[in-house]
Design an enzyme around this catalytic site. Structure first.
Site: not given
Length: 258
Positions: A50, A81, A116, A207, A230
């Site tokens: 990201h 992303e 985030t 997430h 992640g």
């Protein structure tokens, strides 16, 4: 083993946190590409990054270095992303101009500097502005996934703007894991995934998924093609190492389909 060719959910490893640690010094360690190599060698099905405008973790050279690396792994996928109205499309255009692999673009409605990702796109409010960038991304040869809250009524609208998949934002499920709301959240995500499938969309999720909550999620929620993980995965790797961590996440996925 692309996500199109495996029968269960694919594991894509988000490497943002590796870059975040590296960026605290000027030594180039830990190496993002080395982390990617170790994860791929251990059985990860793809890599996610990201590249935010503030470059707090993934930086432009990481995007291109990882794309170069993925050339040696033609059976794995590369997912980039971000917000398509910030820097994401510029990055995607350059990746394709260099002739590098790019399998999926995940559009996330983050504001610049946002801590985030914490919410999905909203329809009909976002429909008009998304249509053009979705079309451009697909013209670049990328699959398009829209980051979405688990709202069943929104899925047909995501399909209508041209998306190929949705990525269900799973933090509400993860937050409810140790509470009486867990079952209700699982049902909410099950219904959203089914609505997406009924609309002709593929389903991704991500997430705050982790080794505790992943198997139950995949057992309850139908048709999840890919999970992007992640923070928890990198935290586990600090204790277990990349190989053992990837093996255990793949175990969690396997157990959901056993």
């Amino acid at each position: 083993m692309t996500t199109a060719s495996i029968s269960r959910t694919a594991l894509s490893v988000n490497l943002n946190k590796v870059a975040l640690v590296r960026n605290t010094r000027h030594l180039g360690i830990p190496s993002v590409t080395r982390a990617a190599s170790l994860c791929l060698q251990a059985g990860a099905h793809g890599i996610t990054v990201h590249p935010r405008p503030d470059e707090r973790h993934i930086r432009p050279h990481d995007v291109f270095d990882l794309a170069e690396l993925l050339k040696a792994w033609p059976d794995r996928e590369y997912n980039i992303e971000g917000n398509p109205f910030h820097n994401l499309m510029d990055v995607a255009r350059e990746v394709k101009a260099k002739g590098l692999p790019l399998h999926q673009l995940t559009f996330v409605p983050d504001s610049e500097g946002q801590f985030t990702s914490d919410h999905g796109w909203t329809f009909p409010q976002d429909a008009e502005r998304l249509q053009a960038v979705v079309a451009e991304a697909r013209a670049l040869g990328a699959r398009v996934s829209l980051f979405m809250d688990a709202e069943p009524a929104q899925m047909a609208a995501a399909k209508a703007v041209g998306a190929d998949r949705v990525e269900l934002y799973t933090e509400p499920y993860a937050a409810a894991w140790h509470t009486p709301e867990r079952a209700a959240q699982l049902e909410r995500f099950r219904a959203a995934a089914q609505a997406a499938l009924d609309a002709g969309l593929g389903v991704n999720a991500g997430h705050d998924l982790n080794r505790d909550n992943l198997t139950a999620f995949l057992r309850a929620v139908p048709g999840v093609s890919e999970v992007s993980i992640g923070h928890a995965l990198i935290a586990d790797a600090l204790e277990l190492g990349y190989a053992a961590t990837i093996a255990d996440y793949n175990r969690c996925i396997h157990e959901a389909f056993a």
